[in-house]
Every structure is written in C-alpha cells, then in structure tokens.
Design an enzyme around this catalytic site. Structure first.
Site, mmCIF file in Angstrom:
data_model
loop_
_atom_site.group_PDB
_atom_site.id
_atom_site.type_symbol
_atom_site.label_atom_id
_atom_site.label_comp_id
_atom_site.label_asym_id
_atom_site.label_seq_id
_atom_site.Cartn_x
_atom_site.Cartn_y
_atom_site.Cartn_z
ATOM 1 N N HIS A 265 4.069 9.772 3.923
ATOM 2 C CA HIS A 265 3.460 11.081 3.580
ATOM 3 C C HIS A 265 4.120 11.551 2.279
ATOM 4 O O HIS A 265 4.101 10.840 1.269
ATOM 5 C CB HIS A 265 3.693 12.015 4.776
ATOM 6 C CG HIS A 265 2.920 13.294 4.774
ATOM 7 N ND1 HIS A 265 1.923 13.588 3.889
ATOM 8 C CD2 HIS A 265 3.015 14.393 5.594
ATOM 9 C CE1 HIS A 265 1.432 14.800 4.155
ATOM 10 N NE2 HIS A 265 2.081 15.306 5.184
ATOM 11 N N HIS A 306 -4.630 5.629 1.149
ATOM 12 C CA HIS A 306 -4.688 6.969 1.737
ATOM 13 C C HIS A 306 -5.530 6.901 2.999
ATOM 14 O O HIS A 306 -6.517 6.179 3.039
ATOM 15 C CB HIS A 306 -5.313 7.965 0.754
ATOM 16 C CG HIS A 306 -4.988 9.380 1.100
ATOM 17 N ND1 HIS A 306 -5.734 10.111 1.987
ATOM 18 C CD2 HIS A 306 -3.955 10.169 0.714
ATOM 19 C CE1 HIS A 306 -5.178 11.299 2.120
ATOM 20 N NE2 HIS A 306 -4.100 11.361 1.380
ATOM 21 N N ASP A 363 0.846 10.600 -5.304
ATOM 22 C CA ASP A 363 2.285 10.362 -5.438
ATOM 23 C C ASP A 363 2.614 9.284 -6.458
ATOM 24 O O ASP A 363 3.763 9.172 -6.881
ATOM 25 C CB ASP A 363 2.873 9.967 -4.077
ATOM 26 C CG ASP A 363 2.941 11.155 -3.145
ATOM 27 O OD1 ASP A 363 3.159 12.260 -3.659
ATOM 28 O OD2 ASP A 363 2.760 10.980 -1.944
HETATM 29 N N1 CMC Z 1 0.202 -1.578 0.176
HETATM 30 C C1 CMC Z 1 -0.277 -2.707 0.757
HETATM 31 N N2 CMC Z 1 -1.171 -2.705 1.779
HETATM 32 C C2 CMC Z 1 -1.603 -1.510 2.217
HETATM 33 C C3 CMC Z 1 -1.145 -0.294 1.654
HETATM 34 C C4 CMC Z 1 -0.225 -0.366 0.590
HETATM 35 N N3 CMC Z 1 0.248 0.756 0.018
HETATM 36 N N4 CMC Z 1 -1.722 0.752 2.292
HETATM 37 C C5 CMC Z 1 -2.519 0.191 3.228
HETATM 38 N N5 CMC Z 1 -2.452 -1.155 3.188
HETATM 39 C C6 CMC Z 1 -3.225 -2.115 4.008
HETATM 40 C C7 CMC Z 1 -2.724 -2.132 5.457
HETATM 41 O O1 CMC Z 1 -1.721 -3.091 5.655
HETATM 42 C C8 CMC Z 1 -4.001 -2.458 6.194
HETATM 43 O O2 CMC Z 1 -4.267 -3.841 6.021
HETATM 44 P P1 CMC Z 1 -5.025 -4.689 7.198
HETATM 45 O O3 CMC Z 1 -6.374 -4.041 7.334
HETATM 46 O O4 CMC Z 1 -5.083 -6.081 6.670
HETATM 47 O O5 CMC Z 1 -4.183 -4.539 8.435
HETATM 48 C C9 CMC Z 1 -5.080 -1.719 5.401
HETATM 49 O O6 CMC Z 1 -4.575 -1.625 4.066
HETATM 50 C C10 CMC Z 1 -5.403 -0.312 5.952
HETATM 51 O O7 CMC Z 1 -4.198 0.462 5.881
HETATM 52 P P2 CMC Z 1 -3.649 1.367 7.052
HETATM 53 O O8 CMC Z 1 -2.151 1.345 6.998
HETATM 54 O O9 CMC Z 1 -4.297 1.002 8.351
HETATM 55 O O10 CMC Z 1 -4.174 2.781 6.594
HETATM 56 P P3 CMC Z 1 -3.664 4.183 7.087
HETATM 57 O O11 CMC Z 1 -4.798 5.120 6.848
HETATM 58 O O12 CMC Z 1 -3.121 4.107 8.474
HETATM 59 O O13 CMC Z 1 -2.430 4.519 6.119
HETATM 60 C C11 CMC Z 1 -1.151 5.258 4.267
HETATM 61 C C12 CMC Z 1 -2.515 5.282 4.967
HETATM 62 C C13 CMC Z 1 -1.159 6.286 3.146
HETATM 63 C C14 CMC Z 1 -0.067 5.660 5.281
HETATM 64 C C15 CMC Z 1 -0.877 3.841 3.722
HETATM 65 O O14 CMC Z 1 -1.887 3.483 2.795
HETATM 66 C C16 CMC Z 1 0.503 3.722 3.074
HETATM 67 O O15 CMC Z 1 1.500 3.550 3.781
HETATM 68 N N6 CMC Z 1 0.573 3.839 1.699
HETATM 69 C C17 CMC Z 1 1.838 3.799 1.012
HETATM 70 C C18 CMC Z 1 2.573 5.131 1.167
HETATM 71 C C19 CMC Z 1 1.952 6.236 0.325
HETATM 72 O O16 CMC Z 1 1.713 6.066 -0.870
HETATM 73 N N7 CMC Z 1 1.754 7.431 0.958
HETATM 74 C C20 CMC Z 1 1.289 8.617 0.269
HETATM 75 C C21 CMC Z 1 -0.072 9.088 0.712
HETATM 76 S S1 CMC Z 1 -0.723 10.311 -0.436
HETATM 77 C C22 CMC Z 1 0.274 11.689 -0.242
HETATM 78 C C23 CMC Z 1 0.001 12.425 1.000
HETATM 79 O O17 CMC Z 1 -1.079 13.023 1.123
HETATM 80 O O18 CMC Z 1 0.894 12.425 1.891
#
Ligand code: CMC
Length: 424
Positions: A265, A306, A363
């Site tokens: 987050h 995201h 971010d």
């Molecule tokens: N790098 C590599 N792979 C990724 C990433 C990433 N940053 N984000 C998602 N994926 C992959 C994930 O492994 C999954 O792959 P698969 O379908 O093969 O299992 C797929 O993409 C879907 O991702 P998810 O984790 O199921 O998506 P989510 O909606 O649960 O998570 C997230 C969203 C923001 C937590 C995640 O994208 C992440 O951890 N990003 C990096 C941290 C980040 O930049 N966070 C800030 C968000 S913006 C500020 C805010 O509003 O808080």
C-alpha cells in the site's frame, strides 16, 4: 432503491431473490445481506468483489483509468485546486467559494500547533525509529490531548477533529523528521501556505530560515492533492472498520496510518527507492525484471500494479509530469530517474506485465519527486499519510453521519470440528 433482482440458486434449495442496486457510476451491486437469514455467507477474501459501504466521495474506473473526487477528475484538481480546496471538497462535497476557501484556510492555520506536552512524547522513541512507527503513536496520542472533541455523535466535534487532524499532520510529520536528525522542532508559521509551511518545518532551523522555493511548495502541494483520497483502499477501509466500533477519530486515523505503512500500500513509495538503490545500474534491470516474473520468487517490481487500475493510474500520469517539471526546473540530473525510466520502458513492453495490466502506479514517480525535494526515503510514507488524511476523515465522517453497523466479517471455517481435551 433496488432496480433489478438477482436469483441465487443453491442445489437442493429454493431460489433466493436478492436486490440489485445501480450507483451513479460503476458496476451494479447485489445486496447479499438477507443471506445470513438463510444460513449462508458469501466468501470473498481480499474483498475482490465486495462493496463494503455506499459512498458519495470518490469514484474510480480502473479499466478506463478514471479517478473522480465528488465528480471532479483528479487531473483537473491537480492542475487547478490546491490541497486545502481538495480537503474542503472531500469533506463537504462541494468546492469552496472564495469566502469559504479563505475561512477554511484560516481555520486550518489556527490549529497547526500541537499541544506543547506532545513534544515530550517523542523522547520515548529511539532516534532511529521508523517515522511511521512514531506517527502511529503520536497521532493515536492526539486523543489523549484533545478530549473536548471526542463525541463522535456531535457533528461539531467531528468537524473540529477533522480540522485538527488536517492541520496538525504536517506539524507532526516534520516533528518526526526533526527528532530523527536531532534538530530543534520548528513551530508552524501561519503566514505560509499549507505546503510551504510543511517544507519550512521540515527544512528550516531557528538559526537559518530560508524562503521556501515556490516550485517545491507547488510540487509538494500537488503530491498531497494526488494522495488525498482513493475510495475503499486498505487504509480507508481500516479507518471505517475501526470507526464502526465507535472509536474516536484520532484512534481511527492512527489505525489507517498503520495499514498504510505496508509495502503493498503506501509503503510502496519508500520501497520503490530502495528497489532502485538495489538495482543500482541499468545493466542489472533485466535480472530484477526476471526475478519479478519468477513465480518462485516473492520479489515484485515496487511501484507497478494496482488492485483497481487495470489501465494507467491517472495519478501516476500527473505525478510523472510533475516529476519532469520539478527535475528540469531544479536542474537535477538524477541517475535513479534514468534507471526508473528504463525500468518503466522494459516493464511496459514485456508480455508478462502487459498481460497482467501492470502499469506504473502513483508511488513509482512520487518517490523521485520527494527525493528531489530533499525528503529522506523513510519519510515518504509519512507524506502519503499526511496527504491521505482528508480522505480518511471524509470516509469516517460519511459513515458516522449515516446509519451504520459495526464491521464484522464472517468466515469459511476449515479448522477442527469440536473435540475433547485429552485425558491425562
Ligand atoms: N511485479 C510483478 N508481478 C506483479 C506485480 C508486480 N509489482 N503486481 C502484480 N503482479 C502479478 C502477480 O504476481 C499476479 O500474477 P499471477 O496472475 O501470475 O499470479 C498478477 O500480477 C496479479 O497480481 P495480484 O497480486 O493478484 O494483484 P492484487 O490486486 O492482489 O495486488 C498490488 C495489487 C498493488 C498489491 C500488487 O500489484 C503489488 O504488490 N504491487 C507492488 C506494490 C505497489 O506498488 N503498491 C502500491 C499500490 S499504489 C498505492 C496505493 O494506492 O496504495
């Protein structure tokens, strides 16, 4: 209110009719509340498909990359409104007229100082404590100092608490920083704008008060605007959940700060810079991208992806533009920026990221601007928390002002059935 009806058919049982509601914008929602009476719960870990509340504050269309506060697109607010106007809009539902704007700004300025005794609180923390750890503590502690505004059922008390939180967050944030570097804490200056005042408290000292650069103050203000609200994200939902038990607003915002801290987050802005440090050089990018794609490696590219945006994050677009402006106006040639741009280019052309709709988020760029302003990395999430405060309060206030129930999710239990304590 129900526009349509849905039917839930469970094998062997009579169909259950459920109302379907349409909002002003966004997908329809199925009202499943009556299911408990049928002895059924829904299962939605991570709240991927659950609307936890009705809200009039912010709308996001993640597929189109749209973000509206009270109907106004974030791009227009970032260009035309300052942070305090955005706060007013989030809290009251409309943009302020000239008189309301002046009155709101002056009310906020009247509350920028914190109780003098709060300073002694800081001495209980180690100097090397993470600023977010101190923020969780001192914001929660505000409820020990401002008892006179804790009746959550009194709209006037709620308003005073909202003003106090928005006004005091920059003061507390700067105090945290000054404590960590051992400099005297600076009092707020009411002749300065909100963002100028924050930079003054961060970077000036009693023996050297410099004029705050208008470019940096404008960039700071825009960062606050871009973080002001983002509907029911993890920290806002935490604030609502804490508030649903009747907890006081300072305690609820402290809970929101704790939820924001995590790297998935708000902590991502700090994590982006640490990741860029770790990558070190353009020649290492391929290796890190490969790690991010490896299913067996928990590493993720920080600042990408995201939960809601499956197209570009509109805040990231404005943030990138601000980043370009700030760096060129300050004449900064940051090698980390070059690294970041290369990473962005690779990630945006790689099928792994394209197939999963992983775009740079807010971010990804904010850290680079904050670094250019001179804010240390550990303070990045504190800045996010300061910007997000009006959103948290607006959601808390919206909930408390209407009928609400304590938040109490249910579960799919997969543990042991009842068993007896073994006889010895
Ligand atoms: N790098 C590599 N792979 C990724 C990433 C990433 N940053 N984000 C998602 N994926 C992959 C994930 O492994 C999954 O792959 P698969 O379908 O093969 O299992 C797929 O993409 C879907 O991702 P998810 O984790 O199921 O998506 P989510 O909606 O649960 O998570 C997230 C969203 C923001 C937590 C995640 O994208 C992440 O951890 N990003 C990096 C941290 C980040 O930049 N966070 C800030 C968000 S913006 C500020 C805010 O509003 O808080």
């Amino acid at each position: 209110m129900a526009d349509k009806k849905a039917q839930l058919i469970i094998e062997g049982a009579a169909p259950i009719e459920l109302p379907v509601y349409s909002g002003t914008l966004g997908p329809d929602v199925v009202d499943v509340r009556s299911l408990t009476a049928e002895g059924i719960f829904t299962f939605d870990p991570g709240f991927m498909a659950t609307s936890s509340c009705e809200s009039k504050i912010t709308f996001i269309d993640g597929d189109k990359g749209v973000l509206l506060h009270r109907g106004y697109p974030i791009e227009q607010l970032a260009e035309k409104a300052n942070f305090l106007e955005t706060c007013f809009l989030l809290l009251k539902g409309e943009l302020p007229n000239a008189e309301e704007k002046q009155k709101f700004e002056s009310t906020i300025k009247n509350h920028t100082m914190v109780h003098e005794q709060l300073k002694s609180f800081f001495n209980g923390f180690r100097r090397d404590a993470h600023p977010m750890a101190i923020m969780c503590g001192v914001v929660g502690a505000l409820s020990a100092f401002y008892h006179d505004s804790l009746d959550i059922n009194d709209p006037h008390h709620r308003e005073i608490s909202a003003i106090r939180l928005i006004a005091k967050m920059p003061t507390l944030a700067a105090m945290v920083y000054k404590y960590s570097i051992g400099q005297p804490m600076m009092y707020p200056r009411n002749d300065l704008s909100y963002s100028e005042n924050f930079l003054h408290m961060m970077f000036n000292t009693p023996c050297d008060e410099k004029k705050i650069s208008p470019i940096l103050a404008r960039a700071m203000d825009r960062i606050f605007v871009l973080h002001a609200d983002h509907e029911q994200n993890a920290s806002t939902s935490t604030v609502r959940l804490a508030g649903s038990s009747g907890a006081n607003p300072f305690a609820c915002i402290a809970a929101g700060i704790a939820a924001l801290w995590g790297p998935a987050h708000g902590g991502a802005n700090e994590a982006v810079l640490r990741m860029l440090d770790e990558i070190g050089d353009v020649s290492n990018i391929e290796k890190f991208v490969a790690k991010a794609k490896d299913k067996d490696d928990p590493f993720k590219l920080m600042g990408f992806g995201h939960r809601v945006y499956k197209n570009f994050d509109p805040r990231a677009k404005v943030m990138k533009q601000t980043c370009d402006e700030v760096l060129s106006e300050l004449g900064i040639n940051d090698p980390q920026l070059e690294l970041a741009m290369k990473l962005e280019e690779i990630a945006r052309t790689d099928p792994y990221f394209i197939e999963r709709n992983l775009y740079p988020n807010v971010d990804f760029y904010s850290g680079i601007i904050l670094k250019a302003i001179g804010i240390p990395t550990e303070m990045f999430t504190v800045i996010f928390a300061t910007g997000r405060t009006p959103g948290w309060i607006a959601h808390w206030n919206e909930m408390i002002s209407g009928p609400y129930k304590i938040g109490r999710p249910r579960q799919l239990y997969t543990g042991h059935s009842q068993r007896d304590y073994p006889s010895k």
